[in-house]
Every structure is written in C-alpha cells, then in structure tokens.
Design a protein around this motif. Structure first.
Motif, PDB file in Angstrom:
ATOM      1  N   SER A   9      67.211 141.300  44.719  1.00 21.11           N
ATOM      2  CA  SER A   9      66.496 142.432  44.115  1.00 21.11           C
ATOM      3  C   SER A   9      66.450 142.364  42.605  1.00 21.11           C
ATOM      4  O   SER A   9      65.751 143.161  41.969  1.00 21.11           O
ATOM      5  CB  SER A   9      67.155 143.746  44.563  1.00 21.11           C
ATOM      6  OG  SER A   9      68.510 143.791  44.115  1.00 21.11           O
ATOM      7  N   ALA A  56      68.138 149.330  54.828  1.00 21.08           N
ATOM      8  CA  ALA A  56      66.836 149.899  54.480  1.00 21.08           C
ATOM      9  C   ALA A  56      66.712 150.073  52.979  1.00 21.08           C
ATOM     10  O   ALA A  56      65.645 149.847  52.391  1.00 21.08           O
ATOM     11  CB  ALA A  56      66.638 151.226  55.198  1.00 21.08           C
ATOM     12  N   HIS A  57      67.783 150.487  52.341  1.00 16.35           N
ATOM     13  CA  HIS A  57      67.755 150.647  50.887  1.00 16.35           C
ATOM     14  C   HIS A  57      67.533 149.301  50.190  1.00 16.35           C
ATOM     15  O   HIS A  57      66.833 149.216  49.181  1.00 16.35           O
ATOM     16  CB  HIS A  57      69.067 151.291  50.418  1.00 16.35           C
ATOM     17  CG  HIS A  57      69.116 151.505  48.934  1.00 16.35           C
ATOM     18  ND1 HIS A  57      68.365 152.478  48.289  1.00 16.35           N
ATOM     19  CD2 HIS A  57      69.819 150.851  47.947  1.00 16.35           C
ATOM     20  CE1 HIS A  57      68.589 152.427  46.986  1.00 16.35           C
ATOM     21  NE2 HIS A  57      69.481 151.441  46.747  1.00 16.35           N
ATOM     22  N   MET A  89      65.916 146.790  51.484  1.00 12.81           N
ATOM     23  CA  MET A  89      64.558 146.311  51.767  1.00 12.81           C
ATOM     24  C   MET A  89      63.485 147.049  50.986  1.00 12.81           C
ATOM     25  O   MET A  89      62.382 146.524  50.789  1.00 12.81           O
ATOM     26  CB  MET A  89      64.244 146.496  53.264  1.00 12.81           C
ATOM     27  CG  MET A  89      64.996 145.588  54.194  1.00 12.81           C
ATOM     28  SD  MET A  89      64.482 145.961  55.891  1.00 12.81           S
ATOM     29  CE  MET A  89      65.445 144.771  56.803  1.00 12.81           C
ATOM     30  N   LYS A  90      63.806 148.227  50.537  1.00 12.81           N
ATOM     31  CA  LYS A  90      62.766 149.148  50.073  1.00 12.81           C
ATOM     32  C   LYS A  90      61.904 148.574  48.959  1.00 12.81           C
ATOM     33  O   LYS A  90      60.677 148.718  48.971  1.00 12.81           O
ATOM     34  CB  LYS A  90      63.430 150.453  49.628  1.00 12.81           C
ATOM     35  CG  LYS A  90      62.453 151.555  49.286  1.00 12.81           C
ATOM     36  CD  LYS A  90      63.176 152.858  48.994  1.00 12.81           C
ATOM     37  CE  LYS A  90      62.195 153.979  48.712  1.00 12.81           C
ATOM     38  NZ  LYS A  90      62.882 155.253  48.406  1.00 12.81           N
ATOM     39  N   ASP A  91      62.480 147.923  47.983  1.00 11.77           N
ATOM     40  CA  ASP A  91      61.720 147.448  46.820  1.00 11.77           C
ATOM     41  C   ASP A  91      61.416 145.950  46.873  1.00 11.77           C
ATOM     42  O   ASP A  91      61.004 145.356  45.870  1.00 11.77           O
ATOM     43  CB  ASP A  91      62.509 147.758  45.540  1.00 11.77           C
ATOM     44  CG  ASP A  91      62.682 149.253  45.328  1.00 11.77           C
ATOM     45  OD1 ASP A  91      61.758 149.992  45.718  1.00 11.77           O
ATOM     46  OD2 ASP A  91      63.732 149.651  44.792  1.00 11.77           O
ATOM     47  N   SER A 111      64.839 154.070  60.553  1.00 12.24           N
ATOM     48  CA  SER A 111      65.224 153.944  59.146  1.00 12.24           C
ATOM     49  C   SER A 111      64.698 152.647  58.544  1.00 12.24           C
ATOM     50  O   SER A 111      64.250 152.616  57.389  1.00 12.24           O
ATOM     51  CB  SER A 111      66.746 154.014  59.017  1.00 12.24           C
ATOM     52  OG  SER A 111      67.357 152.979  59.787  1.00 12.24           O
ATOM     53  N   LEU A 112      64.727 151.580  59.335  1.00 15.02           N
ATOM     54  CA  LEU A 112      64.210 150.299  58.831  1.00 15.02           C
ATOM     55  C   LEU A 112      62.690 150.255  58.867  1.00 15.02           C
ATOM     56  O   LEU A 112      62.058 149.624  58.023  1.00 15.02           O
ATOM     57  CB  LEU A 112      64.790 149.141  59.657  1.00 15.02           C
ATOM     58  CG  LEU A 112      66.316 148.970  59.611  1.00 15.02           C
ATOM     59  CD1 LEU A 112      66.745 147.821  60.484  1.00 15.02           C
ATOM     60  CD2 LEU A 112      66.773 148.751  58.177  1.00 15.02           C
ATOM     61  N   HIS A 161      60.628 152.652  58.259  1.00  9.95           N
ATOM     62  CA  HIS A 161      60.058 153.323  57.091  1.00  9.95           C
ATOM     63  C   HIS A 161      60.260 152.503  55.822  1.00  9.95           C
ATOM     64  O   HIS A 161      59.526 152.677  54.844  1.00  9.95           O
ATOM     65  CB  HIS A 161      60.698 154.717  56.921  1.00  9.95           C
ATOM     66  CG  HIS A 161      60.244 155.685  57.965  1.00  9.95           C
ATOM     67  ND1 HIS A 161      60.873 155.823  59.198  1.00  9.95           N
ATOM     68  CD2 HIS A 161      59.199 156.574  57.978  1.00  9.95           C
ATOM     69  CE1 HIS A 161      60.255 156.735  59.905  1.00  9.95           C
ATOM     70  NE2 HIS A 161      59.224 157.218  59.196  1.00  9.95           N
ATOM     71  N   ALA A 162      61.247 151.621  55.799  1.00  8.55           N
ATOM     72  CA  ALA A 162      61.519 150.849  54.580  1.00  8.55           C
ATOM     73  C   ALA A 162      60.615 149.626  54.456  1.00  8.55           C
ATOM     74  O   ALA A 162      60.384 149.122  53.346  1.00  8.55           O
ATOM     75  CB  ALA A 162      62.985 150.400  54.559  1.00  8.55           C
ATOM     76  N   VAL A 163      60.085 149.155  55.570  1.00  4.98           N
ATOM     77  CA  VAL A 163      59.258 147.933  55.567  1.00  4.98           C
ATOM     78  C   VAL A 163      57.808 148.314  55.791  1.00  4.98           C
ATOM     79  O   VAL A 163      57.488 149.094  56.693  1.00  4.98           O
ATOM     80  CB  VAL A 163      59.739 146.953  56.658  1.00  4.98           C
ATOM     81  CG1 VAL A 163      58.839 145.735  56.693  1.00  4.98           C
ATOM     82  CG2 VAL A 163      61.181 146.541  56.389  1.00  4.98           C
ATOM     83  N   LYS A 164      56.922 147.766  54.984  1.00  3.43           N
ATOM     84  CA  LYS A 164      55.502 148.092  55.073  1.00  3.43           C
ATOM     85  C   LYS A 164      54.686 147.047  55.829  1.00  3.43           C
ATOM     86  O   LYS A 164      53.574 147.328  56.255  1.00  3.43           O
ATOM     87  CB  LYS A 164      54.924 148.248  53.666  1.00  3.43           C
ATOM     88  CG  LYS A 164      55.593 149.327  52.834  1.00  3.43           C
ATOM     89  CD  LYS A 164      54.981 149.392  51.443  1.00  3.43           C
ATOM     90  CE  LYS A 164      55.664 150.462  50.594  1.00  3.43           C
ATOM     91  NZ  LYS A 164      55.100 150.526  49.225  1.00  3.43           N
TER      92      LYS A 164
END
Length: 748
Positions: free
Chosen positions: A90, A116-117, A119-121, A139-140, A142-145
């Motif tokens: 990151s 998830a945190h 992965m978010k950025d 939770s995961l 929502h973190a991955v697009k």
C-alpha cells in the motif's frame, strides 16, 4: 458412345484431373468429419514448445507452497497473512499495477475486516465464485470493485489452450487485472482482444523457465525489500500440488502431471500484456487453403519426373509444416494442416498408380497395332482366347506387356549396337545427334575429345549438338550451313597441345523422315603446325632480318661515297658492315635456337643462377657500351641453383638484355636483380630486368620485341617457369619496362 475422346485416353492431363478430384473429395470428407483433431492438437503443442515463450519480468507470483503451509499454520491460512502482504504494497512509492488474488473467500473469519481494509485502496481483483450458491463474504465484497472469472476451455485431449471471452459478462481474471490497472496501452490491448471474433489461444510459459515466484512465507519477512512489488503485476495463489488447484497444460499434460492454476493465470496475463494471442483460422478457411495447395502440388507432380514422386511428396509435407510453424511463430496464426497432409500423402501414391495403369494401357495398345500391321511378331504370339480360364500367380498383365516391350527394345538396341560397332572402327572423332540435337551415339575418339572439352565424364557422354559446337567456338548457322566452306577449329583455349580439326556436318535421313546429324572432326594438327612454323619463319625474315640487311646496304652505299685514300673511315665503315653481318648471323642462329626451344629435347644441367647471368651480361656488354647503357646486377646473398638447359636460358636472357638496351634511353642504366619467389607449389628463382623507356609507348615497345620475346616465353614455359611483363612498371614513378622470369629451383 465414347465418354472420353480418343486423344485423351492416355493423356497425362486426364490422370491429373482424376487425381485432383479424388484428392479434393477426400480433403472435404476429412474436414467434415474433423478427422485428425488429436493429431492437429499434438502438432500444435510440439511447434509451440519448439518455439518456447518467455515470461515477462514484471509479473510476480506470490505462491502458497508447502513451506508456507508448514510455517504459517496449514491450510486454510489466516487471512491476516494476506492483509499483512497487501499492507506492504500500500506504500504509494511501491504500489503494484494490479493485484490478482486467485483465492475464494466464501466463509467469514475474524480477519476479514483487516483484509478488507488492506484491499480498499489497492487495485485488487478477486475471482468470481464458480457457482451462484457461493458468494464472497460481504465485508470483502464491498472492499473489492473488480472481479474476473477463472474458467478455462478444454480441448478433446483434456488440455486447456484458451479461455472463454466472458462468463456472466465478466472477463477472465487476468484481463480484469489489466482493466483494473488503469494502464492505457494495456487496456487497449485487452479491448482489441475482446473485439476479435475468431478463436484465440494463449501461449503457456514453460514451467521449467517460469515466472518470478516468491513464497508467501518469505514475503512475511521484514527484511524483504519493499520496492520488489513496484509497478509489477502481482498474482497470489496456490503453488502447492497438495491443495488440488492443478490443471493439464501442453507441458504438464503430456507427462501426466499438472500445473498450478496460478501459473495458468500468469500465462494468460503474460499473453494479454504482449498481445500475441494465437488466432486459429476456421475450418472452412483451412479447407479452402488446403484445396489451393493440393492444386499446386498436383501440378508439381504432373510436371515432375515420375521417379521423384516420393521426393515431391516429402518436400510438400515438409513445406506445409515449415509454413505452419512460421505462421505460428511469426504471425500468431494457426492452421489445421493435418487433413491436407493426409491427402498429400495419398495423392502421391494415387498419381503414381494412375500413371502406371495408363502407361501399361498405352503400351499394350501400341504393341497391338504393331502386331496387326506388320508381319513381324514381337516376342511370343498372342494366344487365342481359351474357354478354359488360366491362372499364373507369377505373371500379371503389366509383366506381359513389359516383356513384349523389352523384345521391341532389344531389336532397336541390336541395330544401334551395330551402328556403334561401325563407328568405333573410325579413327576420326565422330558423333551422331537426333532430330532434337540430343547426343545419340559417338565413338571413343569423340568421347575422349568431349572429356577434354569438359562436356563428358568417364561415366557419362550426355551433351547436345549446340554444346559441342559452342565448345569448338563455331556458330550454329555456320556449322549447319550447306556451303562447302572448310571450318577449322582449334583447341588451344582449353590448355591442350595445339590441336586443329576440320569440322564437317551432314544429315542422315531414314525412310520414315527421321533425320540425324553426323559430326566428323578430321585431325589436321600436323599440317597446321607446319603452316604456323612457316608463318613464323616469314615473320622472322620480314621483321627481324630487315633491319641488319638495310644497315649493310646503307653502309655499302656510304663506303662507295668515301674519298679514295681515307683509310680510317673505310676501316670504320668495314667494321660496321661486319657488325651488321654478324648481327644477321646471330638472328639466323636465334631462329635455329627458337626452333630448338619449341621442338628439340632439353639438355638439363644443374648450375648457379649467378653464372648464367654473368655469361649473359658479358655477351651483352659490347651492345651496352655502343648504346651508352650501363648494366647493373643486384644479387641476393643466397646462391640459387637451377636445373636448366644453359644454352637456351643464356640466349633468352641475352635476348631480354638486347631488347632492354635497344629500347632503353641512351645514358641510362639497366638493372638486373634476383630474388626468391614462393609459388603455391614450389619456390622459384626470380630474375627481374628493369630499364627506362622514356616516352616510348607500351604497345610499340612490346611489338619491337618480335620473335625474340616469343622465344623467351617458350623457353620459360618449357622449364615449367613463368613469364611476367609490365610496361610501364606500376611500382615505379619513372617510366620503366619490367620483365621477370620465374625458374624453379633445383632439388637439393
């Protein structure tokens, strides 16, 4: 009603047409039945592995191997390990281009929030669950697009070579990583791939070469450099064979092994970034190209020698394999050539069989016509048809026809042998050519002459009429002219002894209007040599003797004009008359010596080269003093011993010195020098003579040497030496005449 015209019954074009039609029908049937699909896939794999494929250095695989499972607590791993890895990536200064997590996160765990945190950025791509009943934890999710499928297409042999374009409107995970990276060039390559309609395959990277792989347990170490992931394409997945994520590929499927799925995803990503997808042409296109190729090969079989059918077939099969390999390796195109290869193999044998049957039929018909039109029966009489069937297991129709053909050939061979026996009794070279100017027969004298002309070898005498007269330097129109002109040919251009012949060409016409050409060469070498000798004698008398005779006449006239009682002038004039007369006698003696140099045997003795030069310079000294020319001898320290006819060599050196003095510049210096010259075969003693020539033109200088120069050349060649001359001498600024003689050194 005749279906085939009479003229086409035995025509090769009919056999060609039948062969081509059968080949095209067989090709269509093989493509329709998809025959040879397994062989096509195996050939594709072999060529692809032969070419090989290199992994990109910017693709890094983080593998979950056996050591990782042992050190981090077994499967499944705690998700905090993945979170820890993503947190290291990151850092904005060391961010990768995209991250592919080839793992399914179906069940919720306590580490999901931390993962998830992490992965978010980051540009993380997760695989879509293969079934609808499976879903990624909320939770995961929502973190991955970005998601991508990880499905593969398997061929008939169970090996994966391609991927579906999309499943549920999702691209493959490797393509989704490219789209998620935001790299414009890479995204354009993926869009181009999606627009193609043909089937496309990816290249599998050889596992022995492989991608850059780091164990997940090593990534957990704080000592690992943080910039190892900078601008890289990161793939995280299973590499341990015990976890079941293994598939058959062109490398592992052959040996019954398997390849981890993460490496297949890496190979697809490698292909997407290189944009070198292999386009497989449709079967209809392969059929059309194969039909065109079969037409060309059938024409090649039609025009080639029947004995070379196997060679043509093998060459055609090799050619299509090479073409397919070039298309695959250079242009990323694959064509199914297996049906075409099968038909090519069939076509060669079918063409040979058709030509054999047609030839047998044609020979049988021709023999039947001959037996019914003449009283002569070739071989045994044809038996009358019998009501009782006969069976001979050792004789077929082809054998019987060939037997009769052999009988007819033997009759013609006997006639030709009789003609050959007659020709061999003729001492002069004789050759006979057919109506197409091809060599038919010749005697031993002509065969021996043809070998000297490089037209024939000891095993073969195949040459035509044009080649023979061309080698003899005679035009075709002149050789075939009906005039009675006597054509004299010389073989001096072939480094042969001066051989001369009279060429005579005549035609022999048989009863059936079959024309033959008869070539006869009558040897006139002896007469021609006498003629050349007479011409040289006349040249000598008219050129070299004219000068002293004119001098004698002028001195006589001057003597008559002198006043009576002036004895000094009379004595001087008388001495000049004596000198001119002596010179004339020397020239006559030179003519005799020249004849000896050409005809008489050499009397070789071993002597020092310096002794020969001393004798020649001593005899040339009076003439040098008369012309006010100085003779300078420059010798090396070594003593050169040569095996020569001393009389001829001294006379040759004397001729060269006389020419150098007469054609030199008054008051100048003639230089004679010796040295060793190493030839390719032996060492030679070189004698060089240099004298100034002033404003004398080279052509005038050479012409003035007359018969004496030819005598020098003849003497040198008879001693197996070499003669050199440059006028003017290129290695000198002042105009010089340079003449050099190379004489082999005597053996120790």
């Amino acid at each position: 009603m005749r279906l085939i015209p009479a003229g086409w019954k035995h025509h090769p074009a009919l056999d060609w047409l039948i062969t081509l039609l059968c080949a095209q029908l067989l090709l269509s049937g093989l493509h329709h039945m998809m025959f040879g699909s397994s062989a096509n896939l195996r050939l594709y794999d072999s060529m692809l592995m032969q070419k090989g494929y290199t992994a990109r250095s910017d693709i890094v695989v983080v593998g979950i191997d056996d050591r990782t499972l042992e050190e981090l607590g077994g499967w499944p791993l705690k998700r905090r390990h993945y979170a820890h890895l993503l947190q290291r990536m990151s850092d904005p200064a060391n961010r990768p281009k995209a991250i592919g997590l080839d793992l399914l996160f179906i069940d919720a765990t306590d580490d999901d929030v931390q993962l998830a945190h992490a992965m978010k950025d980051l540009p993380v791509v997760l695989p879509a669950p293969p079934e609808r009943s499976m879903e990624t934890t909320p939770s995961l999710a929502h973190a991955v697009k970005t998601y991508g499928h990880i499905q593969l297409n398997y061929d008939l042999d169970g090996i994966s070579r391609s991927i579906p374009h999309s499943i549920n409107q999702l691209p493959h995970m490797a393509l989704a990583m490219v789209l998620r990276s935001g790299d414009p060039k890479a995204i354009d390559k993926v869009k181009t791939y999606n627009q193609r309609q043909t089937s496309q395959r990816f290249r599998m990277v050889d596992p022995e070469v492989g991608f850059t792989t780091i164990s997940l347990s090593d990534v957990q170490s704080p000592y690992l450099a943080s910039d190892i992931f900078k601008d890289k394409w990161i793939l995280i997945g299973l590499t341990s064979s015990s976890l079941g994520d293994n598939h058959s590929t062109i490398y592992s499927g052959i040996n019954g092994a398997s390849t981890p799925g993460i490496y297949i995803v890496a190979s697809i990503l490698n292909e997407a970034l290189n944009d070198q997808w292999i386009n497989v042409l449709p079967d209809s296109t392969a059929w059309i190209l194969g039909a065109i190729l079969l037409t060309l090969i059938s024409l090649l079989l039609f025009w080639s020698n029947p004995s070379r059918v196997f060679v043509v077939t093998a060459a055609a099969l090799t050619a299509i394999c090479v073409i397919d390999y070039v298309l695959l390796s250079r242009f990323n195109i694959w064509i199914n050539i297996v049906p075409c290869g099968i038909v090519i193999s069939f076509m060669g044998g079918f063409w040979s069989w058709r030509r054999l049957m047609t030839t047998v039929s044609a020979i049988k018909d021709q023999l039947g016509k001959t037996q019914h039109s003449t009283a002569l029966q070739l071989g045994e009489a044809i038996p009358e048809p019998s009501s009782q069937p006969t069976f001979d297991p050792f004789t077929d129709q082809t054998h019987r026809v060939v037997k009769k053909l052999n009988t007819a050939i033997e009759l013609q061979t006997n006639d030709l042998q009789l003609l050959n026996n007659i020709l061999q009794q003729i001492p002069a070279p004789v050759a006979i050519f057919d109506i197409n100017n091809k060599h038919l027969i010749s005697n031993q004298a002509m065969n021996s002459l043809a070998r000297k002309l490089n037209l024939a070898t000891n095993q073969s005498t195949h040459y035509d009429f044009e080649q023979l007269i061309s080698a003899l330097k005679v035009s075709t129109s002149r050789a075939t002219s009906s005039s009675k002109e006597e054509i004299i040919v010389s073989l001096s251009q072939y480094n042969l002894p001066n051989l001369y012949f009279v060429l005579e060409t005549s035609e022999i016409q048989s009863a059936d209007s079959y024309k033959l050409k008869l070539i006869t060469l009558t040897d006139i070498t002896a007469n021609q040599r006498h003629q050349i000798q007479r011409e040289q004698t006349l040249q000598f008398l008219s050129h070299d003797m004219r000068t002293p005779i004119a001098t004698i006449l002028a001195l006589k006239k001057r003597l008559l004009q002198l006043p009576v009682g002036n004895m000094p002038q009379v004595q001087t004039c008388a001495e000049q008359i004596s000198q001119s007369a002596q010179r004339l006698m020397d020239m006559m003696d030179g003519f005799i010596v020249h004849s000896q140099a050409q005809e008489m045997p050499l009397h070789l003795t071993s002597c020092l080269l310096s002794d020969l030069l001393d004798d020649a310079i001593e005899q040339a000294q009076p003439l040098a003093e008369q012309h006010q020319v100085q003779l300078q001898l420059i010798e090396t320290h070594s003593l050169f011993r040569v095996m020569v006819d001393t009389h001829l060599v001294i006379r040759a050196l004397l001729n060269l010195l006389h020419n150098a003095i007469r054609h030199g510049v008054s008051g100048s210096q003639v230089t004679i020098r010796t040295s060793i010259h190493h030839d390719q075969k032996q060492s030679m003693a070189r004698i060089e003579i240099l004298n100034p020539i002033g404003n004398l033109q080279p052509l005038q200088d050479i012409k003035g040497f007359g018969l004496g120069l030819k005598f020098v050349k003849t003497t040198t060649l008879r001693h197996e030496g070499k003669f050199h001359m440059q006028i003017p001498y290129r290695d000198s600024v002042t105009p010089l005449a340079w003449i050099a003689l190379d004489i082999p050194l005597a053996a120790d």
